[in-house]
Design an enzyme around this catalytic site. Structure first.
Site, short mmCIF file in Angstrom:
data_model
loop_
_atom_site.label_atom_id
_atom_site.label_comp_id
_atom_site.label_asym_id
_atom_site.label_seq_id
_atom_site.Cartn_x
_atom_site.Cartn_y
_atom_site.Cartn_z
N GLU A 173 3.03 -2.24 1.22
CA GLU A 173 2.04 -2.73 0.24
C GLU A 173 1.64 -4.18 0.48
O GLU A 173 1.67 -5.01 -0.44
CB GLU A 173 2.57 -2.54 -1.19
N GLU A 292 4.47 6.96 -1.09
CA GLU A 292 4.98 6.72 -2.46
C GLU A 292 4.06 7.47 -3.42
O GLU A 292 2.86 7.17 -3.49
CB GLU A 292 4.99 5.23 -2.82
O1 AHR Z 1 8.79 2.53 -5.79
C1 AHR Z 1 8.83 1.34 -6.52
C2 AHR Z 1 7.89 0.29 -5.97
O2 AHR Z 1 6.57 0.71 -6.13
C3 AHR Z 1 8.00 -0.01 -4.51
O3 AHR Z 1 8.97 -0.95 -4.23
C4 AHR Z 1 6.64 -0.53 -4.17
O4 AHR Z 1 6.29 -0.26 -2.84
C5 AHR Z 1 5.73 0.12 -5.18
O5 AHR Z 1 4.88 -0.78 -5.77
#
Ligand code: AHR
Length: 506
Positions: A173, A292
Site C-alpha cells: 500500500e 487483501e
Molecule cells: O490487513 C490490515 C491492514 O490493512 C494491512 O496492514 C494494510 O495493508 C491494510 O490497510
C-alpha cells in the site's frame, strides 16, 4: 417466491481456478502471530510454540499461500531482526500499529509454520524505510542454495535447504499516506522496478506482485496502476488490489451489494493492465493479486486508544472484528466475485487469518474457534477448485439499495471439479423472500444433487464467540428437484448456499 434462472454448460468456461485465490494473510500485528498462531506454554503448543489447535483449523481451510509479514508492518520491518538466536533478537518500536515487536517469530519460524500448515509463503519486502539492498539480501537469504554470505548465514541459522519463497510482494500500500515511507506513484514505480530486477537476478524463478492502489477509492486510483505498470511492466507479474467493506450504517442491502463494486474494481484494474500491455506492444499479460480482501469495520475507532497512548503494547488485541452472519454473506459474495474472475485473478488473500479481522479466533491460553466468515471460505476453498463455468443468469430479481441503486438479488457461480462434480455457490441477498433457482443442467446428463448446504440465521447480527462457538454454522438445505436436466432448488432469504452435484450412483 422470487425466481431466477441459470444455465450451465462446459463450453462456457471462465477459466481454471488458480488455487492461490484461497490464500490468506498473517501480519505481525496485534495477536495474529503472538497468542494467535504462536503461543509457547499454551497446552496445545508444539515443540516450536505453534498452537496445534490453530494449525488444525488453518489446515481445514486448506490455505495454499499465506502473505507475511505485512501489511503496513512490513514498511518499517528489518527482516534481519528476526533471524539468529531468539534471545538475542531486538525488540523494536513498531510504527504501523504503535506496538512493540519482539521478533520471536521471524523468517525461519514463519516458514516452518507455513510448512506445518501446508501453505507456501508470499513474502513482502520493505519498500518503505528500506529498498533494493535489503530486498536483494532477503531473496539471497531465503532462496540461494549456499556459498554466499546470506545463504550461508541461513544455513548457520538452521535451514540447510533454501526456504524457496517463490512469491513476493514489492512493498505494501505504498500509495497510502498512512504507510511508513509513503511514496508517489513515480517514486514507487522506480523502486519497485529496481528492487524487483535484482530480486529476479538472484532467483529468476520468483514471481513479483507490484502494489496497486490501497483501495478503489484512493484519489490516485488508476493513475497509480498505470504509472507503476508503465515503469515496471517487464519486471513484475501481478498487480495488487486491496478492498475492505464495512456496514457502519447498518444497511444490509447496501452492504451486501458491495460485491458489485468489487466486480467493477477487478474489471477496472484488468483494463488498466491490458491498456499498458497494448501501449507497450507486449506479449506478456499482467494478472491480478487481490491480496487483501474482507469485511472490516467492527473495531474501527475502537482500537484508537492503543495508537494514541504510545504505550507500545506487545501483541495488543487489535482489529479483532467479531463477524456477524451478515458479514459471512458478503464474504461469500466476494468469494463468488473472485471465482467469476478466475481468468485474471490468480492470487487472493483473505485478510487476515487469525485474530486480526480473521476467520479464526483464539483466547490466550484458551480455545480457538471459527467465526461466521470461516464457513464460506472453507466451502469455497474445498469445492471451488477446478474450472469456473460462466453462469448464464437470466430473469434475476433486483433489490434496491441506498448505496448502489438497483442490484441483482443473486450472486452465483459454478465450478466443475477435477472429479467431474459440479458445485454451485449462490447468495440470495433478498432479506424477505426465498428464491427459487432454476438451473438448466441439460449439458450435464446423469447428475443428481449430492447436498445443499445453507448458511442462514434469522438474526443478521448473530455471531460465534468463545462461549457460543457454533451459533452460526451451515446446515443441510432442501435438495430440490432435478428432472430432465432442470434443477429447481430453493435458496432461503438471506443465505449462502453450496449446492453439490455429482453423477447418479455416487
Ligand atoms: O490487513 C490490515 C491492514 O490493512 C494491512 O496492514 C494494510 O495493508 C491494510 O490497510
Amino acid at each position: 417466491m422470487k425466481q431466477a434462472r441459470m444455465a450451465l454448460d462446459r463450453d462456457f468456461a471462465i477459466g481454471q481456478v488458480d488455487e492461490r485465490i484461497f490464500g490468506s494473510f498473517l501480519e505481525q500485528l496485534g495477536r495474529a502471530i503472538y497468542t494467535g498462531i504462536y503461543e509457547p506454554g499454551h497446552p496445545q503448543a508444539d515443540e516450536q510454540g505453534f498452537r496445534k489447535d490453530v494449525l488444525a483449523l488453518v489446515k481445514e481451510l486448506n490455505v495454499p499461500v499465506v502473505r507475511w509479514p505485512g501489511g503496513n508492518f512490513v514498511s518499517g520491518y528489518n527482516w534481519e531482526d528476526g533471524i539468529g538466536p531468539v534471545d538475542q533478537r531486538p525488540k523494536r518500536l513498531e510504527m504501523a500499529w504503535f506496538s512493540t515487536e519482539s521478533n520471536r517469530v521471524g523468517v525461519h519460524e514463519f516458514c516452518d509454520w507455513a510448512k506445518k500448515a501446508g501453505s507456501s509463503v508470499m513474502m513482502a519486502i520493505n519498500l518503505g524505510t528500506r529498498g533494493v539492498e535489503a530486498a536483494r539480501d532477503l531473496v539471497e537469504y531465503c532462496n540461494h542454495p549456499a556459498g554466499s554470505y546470506w545463504s550461508d548465514l541461513r544455513r548457520k541459522n538452521g535451514a540447510k535447504d533454501p526456504l524457496n519463497v517463490k512469491l513476493w510482494c514489492l512493498g505494501n500500500e505504498m500509495d497510502g499516506p498512512w504507510q511508513i515511507g509513503h511514496k508517489t506513484a513515480e517514486e514507487y514505480a522506480r523502486i519497485a522496478h529496481e528492487a524487483g530486477k535484482v530480486m529476479k537476478w538472484i532467483d529468476p524463478g520468483i514471481e513479483l506482485v507490484a502494489c496497486g492502489s490501497s483501495n478503489l477509492h484512493m484519489p490516485s486510483f488508476a493513475d497509480w496502476e498505470r504509472t507503476v505498470l508503465e515503469e515496471a511492466y517487464d519486471t513484475v507479474d501481478y498487480i495488487s488490489l486491496h478492498q475492505y467493506y464495512g456496514n457502519a450504517s447498518l444497511d444490509t442491502p447496501s452492504f451486501l451489494a458491495r460485491s458489485v463494486e468489487m466486480d467493477a474494481f477487478i474489471d477496472g484494474v484488468t483494463s488498466i493492465c491490458d491498456a499498458v500491455r497494448a501501449k507497450k506492444h507486449s506479449k506478456k499479460r499482467i494478472d491480478l493479486s487481490f491480496d487483501e480482501w474482507n469485511v472490516w469495520y467492527h473495531t474501527n475507532g475502537r482500537d484508537q486508544k492503543y495508537y494514541d497512548s504510545r504505550v507500545w503494547h506487545e501483541a495488543p488485541p487489535l482489529n479483532e472484528d467479531i463477524y456477524t452472519f451478515e458479514d459471512a454473506l458478503l464474504v461469500g459474495s466476494m468469494l463468488i466475485t473472485l471465482l467469476r474472475h478466475a481468468d485474471r485473478v490468480k492470487i487472493a488473500c483473505l485478510a487476515q487469518l487469525v485474530n486480526v479481522i480473521a476467520p479464526i479466533m483464539t483466547a490466550p491460553g484458551g480455545a480457538a474457534w471459527r467465526q461466521t466468515t470461516y464457513y464460506p471460505f472453507l466451502q469455497a476453498s474445498r469445492y471451488g477448485r477446478g474450472r469456473v463455468l460462466r453462469p448464464a443468469l437470466t430473469a434475476v430479481p433486483e433489490i434496491e439499495t441506498k448505496a448502489l441503486g438497483s442490484v441483482p438479488a443473486l450472486d452465483a457461480v459454478a465450478v466443475e471439479g477435477e472429479d467431474g462434480e459440479l458445485t454451485i455457490f449462490a447468495v440470495n441477498k433478498d432479506m424477505q423472500e426465498d428464491m427459487l433457482l432454476q438451473v438448466d443442467l441439460r449439458a450435464f446428463p446423469g447428475m443428481r444433487v449430492l447436498s445443499h448446504s445453507v448458511l442462514h440465521d434469522d438474526d443478521v447480527y448473530a455471531c460465534n464467540t468463545e462461549a457460543e462457538p457454533d451459533r452460526v454454522h451451515p446446515t443441510e438445505g432442501e435438495t430440490g428437484t432435478l428432472d430432465g436436466g432442470r434443477l429447481e432448488i430453493k435458496l432461503p432469504s438471506l443465505s449462502w448456499n453450496v449446492i453439490r452435484l455429482g453423477a447418479c450412483g455416487k
